[in-house]
Scaffold this motif. Structure first.
Motif, PDB file in Angstrom:
ATOM      1  N   LEU A 214       4.290  55.914 -26.044  1.00 31.48           N
ATOM      2  CA  LEU A 214       4.446  57.034 -25.118  1.00 31.48           C
ATOM      3  C   LEU A 214       3.373  58.095 -25.333  1.00 31.48           C
ATOM      4  CD1 LEU A 214       8.328  57.491 -25.059  1.00 31.48           C
ATOM      5  CD2 LEU A 214       6.869  56.809 -23.146  1.00 31.48           C
ATOM      6  N   THR A 215       3.057  58.366 -26.604  1.00 31.78           N
ATOM      7  CA  THR A 215       1.998  59.335 -26.900  1.00 31.78           C
ATOM      8  C   THR A 215       0.678  58.885 -26.298  1.00 31.78           C
ATOM      9  OG1 THR A 215       3.078  59.991 -28.968  1.00 31.78           O
ATOM     10  CG2 THR A 215       0.748  60.525 -28.742  1.00 31.78           C
ATOM     11  N   LEU A 216       0.356  57.585 -26.449  1.00 32.30           N
ATOM     12  CA  LEU A 216      -0.885  57.051 -25.895  1.00 32.30           C
ATOM     13  C   LEU A 216      -0.840  57.006 -24.368  1.00 32.30           C
ATOM     14  CD1 LEU A 216      -1.580  54.140 -28.413  1.00 32.30           C
ATOM     15  CD2 LEU A 216      -2.771  56.331 -28.256  1.00 32.30           C
ATOM     16  N   PHE A 217       0.324  56.713 -23.796  1.00 26.99           N
ATOM     17  CA  PHE A 217       0.473  56.651 -22.332  1.00 26.99           C
ATOM     18  C   PHE A 217       0.082  57.977 -21.691  1.00 26.99           C
ATOM     19  CE2 PHE A 217       2.996  57.565 -18.557  1.00 26.99           C
ATOM     20  CZ  PHE A 217       2.768  56.454 -17.750  1.00 26.99           C
ATOM     21  N   PHE A 218       0.701  59.067 -22.153  1.00 29.62           N
ATOM     22  CA  PHE A 218       0.426  60.366 -21.536  1.00 29.62           C
ATOM     23  C   PHE A 218      -0.953  60.895 -21.918  1.00 29.62           C
ATOM     24  CE2 PHE A 218       5.101  60.224 -21.275  1.00 29.62           C
ATOM     25  CZ  PHE A 218       5.234  60.455 -19.912  1.00 29.62           C
ATOM     26  N   TYR A 219      -1.427  60.518 -23.108  1.00 33.93           N
ATOM     27  CA  TYR A 219      -2.796  60.871 -23.468  1.00 33.93           C
ATOM     28  C   TYR A 219      -3.784  60.225 -22.493  1.00 33.93           C
ATOM     29  CZ  TYR A 219      -7.334  60.614 -25.689  1.00 33.93           C
ATOM     30  OH  TYR A 219      -8.683  60.679 -25.917  1.00 33.93           O
ATOM     31  N   TYR A 314      -6.150  59.718 -29.944  1.00 39.85           N
ATOM     32  CA  TYR A 314      -5.964  58.278 -29.719  1.00 39.85           C
ATOM     33  C   TYR A 314      -6.087  57.468 -31.011  1.00 39.85           C
ATOM     34  CZ  TYR A 314      -6.426  53.708 -27.410  1.00 39.85           C
ATOM     35  OH  TYR A 314      -6.247  52.403 -27.005  1.00 39.85           O
ATOM     36  N   PRO A 315      -7.219  57.573 -31.749  1.00 39.70           N
ATOM     37  CA  PRO A 315      -7.333  56.755 -32.961  1.00 39.70           C
ATOM     38  C   PRO A 315      -6.319  57.103 -34.040  1.00 39.70           C
ATOM     39  CG  PRO A 315      -9.185  58.281 -32.789  1.00 39.70           C
ATOM     40  CD  PRO A 315      -8.460  58.325 -31.488  1.00 39.70           C
ATOM     41  N   THR A 316      -5.934  58.386 -34.145  1.00 39.52           N
ATOM     42  CA  THR A 316      -4.939  58.759 -35.148  1.00 39.52           C
ATOM     43  C   THR A 316      -3.578  58.162 -34.800  1.00 39.52           C
ATOM     44  OG1 THR A 316      -6.121  60.830 -35.590  1.00 39.52           O
ATOM     45  CG2 THR A 316      -3.850  60.684 -36.373  1.00 39.52           C
ATOM     46  N   THR A 317      -3.225  58.186 -33.521  1.00 42.20           N
ATOM     47  CA  THR A 317      -1.965  57.563 -33.089  1.00 42.20           C
ATOM     48  C   THR A 317      -1.991  56.062 -33.340  1.00 42.20           C
ATOM     49  OG1 THR A 317      -1.701  59.262 -31.369  1.00 42.20           O
ATOM     50  CG2 THR A 317      -0.369  57.272 -31.154  1.00 42.20           C
ATOM     51  N   VAL A 318      -3.135  55.421 -33.059  1.00 36.19           N
ATOM     52  CA  VAL A 318      -3.270  53.985 -33.314  1.00 36.19           C
ATOM     53  C   VAL A 318      -3.112  53.689 -34.809  1.00 36.19           C
ATOM     54  CG1 VAL A 318      -4.870  52.011 -33.257  1.00 36.19           C
ATOM     55  CG2 VAL A 318      -4.682  53.523 -31.272  1.00 36.19           C
ATOM     56  N   SER A 319      -3.629  54.580 -35.655  1.00 29.16           N
ATOM     57  CA  SER A 319      -3.512  54.352 -37.100  1.00 29.16           C
ATOM     58  C   SER A 319      -2.055  54.387 -37.550  1.00 29.16           C
ATOM     59  CB  SER A 319      -4.336  55.387 -37.878  1.00 29.16           C
ATOM     60  OG  SER A 319      -3.719  56.662 -37.871  1.00 29.16           O
ATOM     61  N   PHE A 320      -1.224  55.217 -36.892  1.00 32.90           N
ATOM     62  CA  PHE A 320       0.204  55.234 -37.212  1.00 32.90           C
ATOM     63  C   PHE A 320       0.879  53.928 -36.801  1.00 32.90           C
ATOM     64  CE2 PHE A 320      -0.018  60.054 -37.050  1.00 32.90           C
ATOM     65  CZ  PHE A 320       0.185  60.192 -38.414  1.00 32.90           C
ATOM     66  N   GLY A 342      -0.791  54.546 -17.848  1.00 35.53           N
ATOM     67  CA  GLY A 342      -1.068  55.957 -17.586  1.00 35.53           C
ATOM     68  C   GLY A 342      -2.433  56.175 -16.967  1.00 35.53           C
ATOM     69  N   ALA A 343      -3.415  55.426 -17.463  1.00 35.30           N
ATOM     70  CA  ALA A 343      -4.772  55.546 -16.931  1.00 35.30           C
ATOM     71  C   ALA A 343      -4.873  54.969 -15.520  1.00 35.30           C
ATOM     72  CB  ALA A 343      -5.756  54.833 -17.856  1.00 35.30           C
ATOM     73  N   ILE A 344      -3.947  54.098 -15.155  1.00 36.81           N
ATOM     74  CA  ILE A 344      -3.926  53.525 -13.807  1.00 36.81           C
ATOM     75  C   ILE A 344      -3.279  54.492 -12.819  1.00 36.81           C
ATOM     76  CG2 ILE A 344      -2.901  51.699 -12.374  1.00 36.81           C
ATOM     77  CD1 ILE A 344      -3.112  49.864 -14.812  1.00 36.81           C
ATOM     78  N   ILE A 345      -2.154  55.047 -13.230  1.00 34.56           N
ATOM     79  CA  ILE A 345      -1.353  55.868 -12.317  1.00 34.56           C
ATOM     80  C   ILE A 345      -2.028  57.199 -12.001  1.00 34.56           C
ATOM     81  CG2 ILE A 345       0.832  57.118 -12.097  1.00 34.56           C
ATOM     82  CD1 ILE A 345       2.054  54.870 -13.883  1.00 34.56           C
ATOM     83  N   MET A 346      -2.561  57.872 -13.031  1.00 36.92           N
ATOM     84  CA  MET A 346      -2.994  59.264 -12.867  1.00 36.92           C
ATOM     85  C   MET A 346      -4.164  59.450 -11.903  1.00 36.92           C
ATOM     86  SD  MET A 346      -1.540  61.887 -13.947  1.00 36.92           S
ATOM     87  CE  MET A 346      -1.840  63.519 -13.269  1.00 36.92           C
ATOM     88  N   PRO A 347      -5.242  58.637 -11.970  1.00 35.61           N
ATOM     89  CA  PRO A 347      -6.338  58.861 -11.020  1.00 35.61           C
ATOM     90  C   PRO A 347      -5.903  58.738  -9.560  1.00 35.61           C
ATOM     91  CG  PRO A 347      -7.057  57.457 -12.811  1.00 35.61           C
ATOM     92  CD  PRO A 347      -5.582  57.592 -12.944  1.00 35.61           C
ATOM     93  N   SER A 348      -4.991  57.802  -9.276  1.00 38.09           N
ATOM     94  CA  SER A 348      -4.507  57.638  -7.902  1.00 38.09           C
ATOM     95  C   SER A 348      -3.663  58.823  -7.471  1.00 38.09           C
ATOM     96  CB  SER A 348      -3.694  56.347  -7.775  1.00 38.09           C
ATOM     97  OG  SER A 348      -4.530  55.225  -7.828  1.00 38.09           O
ATOM     98  N   ILE A 349      -2.848  59.353  -8.387  1.00 39.09           N
ATOM     99  CA  ILE A 349      -2.049  60.544  -8.064  1.00 39.09           C
ATOM    100  C   ILE A 349      -2.961  61.711  -7.726  1.00 39.09           C
ATOM    101  CG2 ILE A 349      -0.518  62.294  -9.066  1.00 39.09           C
ATOM    102  CD1 ILE A 349       0.856  60.061 -10.628  1.00 39.09           C
ATOM    103  N   ILE A 350      -3.995  61.904  -8.553  1.00 38.65           N
ATOM    104  CA  ILE A 350      -4.940  63.002  -8.302  1.00 38.65           C
ATOM    105  C   ILE A 350      -5.652  62.808  -6.969  1.00 38.65           C
ATOM    106  CG2 ILE A 350      -7.047  64.134  -9.136  1.00 38.65           C
ATOM    107  CD1 ILE A 350      -6.128  63.354 -11.983  1.00 38.65           C
ATOM    108  N   GLY A 351      -6.098  61.565  -6.701  1.00 37.11           N
ATOM    109  CA  GLY A 351      -6.793  61.271  -5.442  1.00 37.11           C
ATOM    110  C   GLY A 351      -5.910  61.505  -4.231  1.00 37.11           C
ATOM    111  N   LYS A 352      -4.642  61.095  -4.332  1.00 36.38           N
ATOM    112  CA  LYS A 352      -3.715  61.274  -3.208  1.00 36.38           C
ATOM    113  C   LYS A 352      -3.448  62.742  -2.944  1.00 36.38           C
ATOM    114  CE  LYS A 352      -1.088  59.454  -0.037  1.00 36.38           C
ATOM    115  NZ  LYS A 352      -1.717  58.706   1.095  1.00 36.38           N
ATOM    116  N   ILE A 353      -3.240  63.518  -4.006  1.00 39.37           N
ATOM    117  CA  ILE A 353      -3.014  64.957  -3.845  1.00 39.37           C
ATOM    118  C   ILE A 353      -4.266  65.626  -3.275  1.00 39.37           C
ATOM    119  CG2 ILE A 353      -2.563  67.129  -5.063  1.00 39.37           C
ATOM    120  CD1 ILE A 353      -0.871  65.517  -7.056  1.00 39.37           C
TER     121      ILE A 353
END
Length: 394
Positions: A214-219, A314-320, A342-353
């Motif tokens: 979840l941390t990586l998703f929203f990041y 990102y890398p610190t979360t991956v290390s955990f 997360g990286a898929i959804i967000m650009p499209s949301i921004i583009g649509k808005i």
């Protein structure tokens, strides 16, 4: 660094390839305004093709890990990385929107496979060692800040010169394939996995799996939203001059580089969870400064602070997640795949808005994800502290 020569070669080649992967990642957002102007594309379509890049990233991030068990890791990465050069060849030779969409998808396929391969390789060489993972992602930052500067130099005299940047990326794609070809095959990772890891889905019972994912998703929501749209945002709103808008991407990644190098050093001095919490607080604060400031110095300070703060998250979360990745064969593929949504959804949301209202409000939607990511970090840090109190290794 390592006693084994093959391990040293794996380490150096992985770092070298990740520099090129950083160029690939930043080329998407940096080239987008030129491609949009050249072909007369709509905001919604631009958001869609940026999301296609992220979809390719997601698919290959999972498939590269899964197919490695069938083909072998080296054959798998050589296959997926070939899409790098092919994608830029399509951009150079065609102005067809369908082929443009396909090319963005293929760039994501190449990027995701590289992320899977290099993160897995470094984590196997030094399991859970945040300093080497931060160093790997520092290499990504070097490539990331280099490309926008290179593009700015090319387009300074004439905007149509952006096509030459695509030719350069075609060459980089061929070079990265050659680097993968010469990377020695891992001699002990397969045996280590067979002996010490499980191929079942028991990681779904691990709270740490969900917290890290979840941390990586929203990041990644925030990262891809900013990387994909920041240059277009500043250019189209007129908040910064066009030339300075291109420089913002390099400025962001210079600070990410500095932040990752500093985090790599600090992670050997202080506990990683406190670093993670400090970075997430800074990420929220500086993004708000970036978005709501009208003065150029404050905007630039916001960009610098945001890049510095997000650097090691990102890398610190991956290390955990390193203990889970080692324990379960499929864990990293699932973490990477779910987080990449997360990286898929967000650009499209921004583009649509942006298409419906304006790009300014599209960028404001990122506020929600950086705040949610901060809350995820708080819970993750609490859980890590709880494990440490119970003397469980993370």
């Amino acid at each position: 660094m390592f006693q084994d020569k093959n391990q040293n070669k794996q380490f150096l080649c992985s770092y070298g390839v990740f520099i090129i992967n950083g160029m690939l990642a930043l080329s998407i957002g940096s080239l987008l305004p030129y491609i949009r102007d050249s072909l007369g594309l709509q905001y919604a379509f631009c958001g869609m093709i940026v999301s296609l890049h992220s979809i390719g990233n997601l698919i290959s991030g999972f498939a590269c890990g899964a197919l490695a068990a069938v083909w072998g890791r080296k054959k798998s990465i050589l296959f997926f990385n070939s899409f790098f050069a092919i994608s830029y060849l399509l951009i150079i030779l065609s102005d067809n929107p369908f082929l443009l969409a396909l090319s963005f998808f293929l760039t994501g396929m190449a990027r995701g496979a590289t992320s899977n391969f290099c993160n897995t390789s470094i984590n196997e060489l030094a399991p859970g060692k945040a300093s080497l993972l931060n160093g790997l992602h520092a290499m990504f930052a070097i490539g990331a800040f280099s490309f926008p500067l290179f593009l700015l130099v090319l387009t300074n005299s004439h905007a149509s010169n952006w096509i030459y940047a695509c030719c350069f990326m075609l060459i980089m794609g061929i070079l990265s394939w050659i680097l993968y070809f010469i990377i020695p095959a891992s001699t002990n990772s397969a045996n280590t996995k067979k002996e010490n890891s499980s191929s079942d889905f028991s990681f779904f019972k691990e709270p740490l799996f969900y917290l890290c994912t979840l941390t990586l998703f929203f990041y990644l929501c925030a990262e891809q939203g900013v990387i994909g749209w920041m240059i277009t945002y500043f250019k189209d709103t007129g908040m910064l001059p066009e030339s300075l808008s291109q420089v913002t991407a390099s400025l962001l990644w210079v600070m990410i580089l500095v932040g990752r190098l500093l985090t790599a050093w600090l992670s050997t001095k202080i506990e990683k969870e406190w670093l993670l919490l400090i970075m997430s607080i800074g990420m929220v604060g500086f993004f708000l400064m970036l978005l709501f400031s009208s003065a150029t110095p404050l905007i630039l300070l916001g960009i610098m602070g945001f890049g510095f703060s997000m650097a090691g998250l990102y890398p610190t979360t991956v290390s955990f997640a390193g203990s889970i990745i080692q324990k379960y064969t499929l864990a990293w593929s699932f973490i990477l795949t779910i987080a990449s949504l997360g990286a898929i959804i967000m650009p499209s949301i921004i583009g649509k808005i942006a298409e419906t209202v304006c790009i300014y409000y599209g960028m404001q939607s990122i506020i929600a994800v950086v705040i949610i990511d901060f809350l995820c970090v708080v819970v993750l840090v609490w859980y890590i502290r709880k494990l440490r109190q119970n003397k469980i290794t993370v």
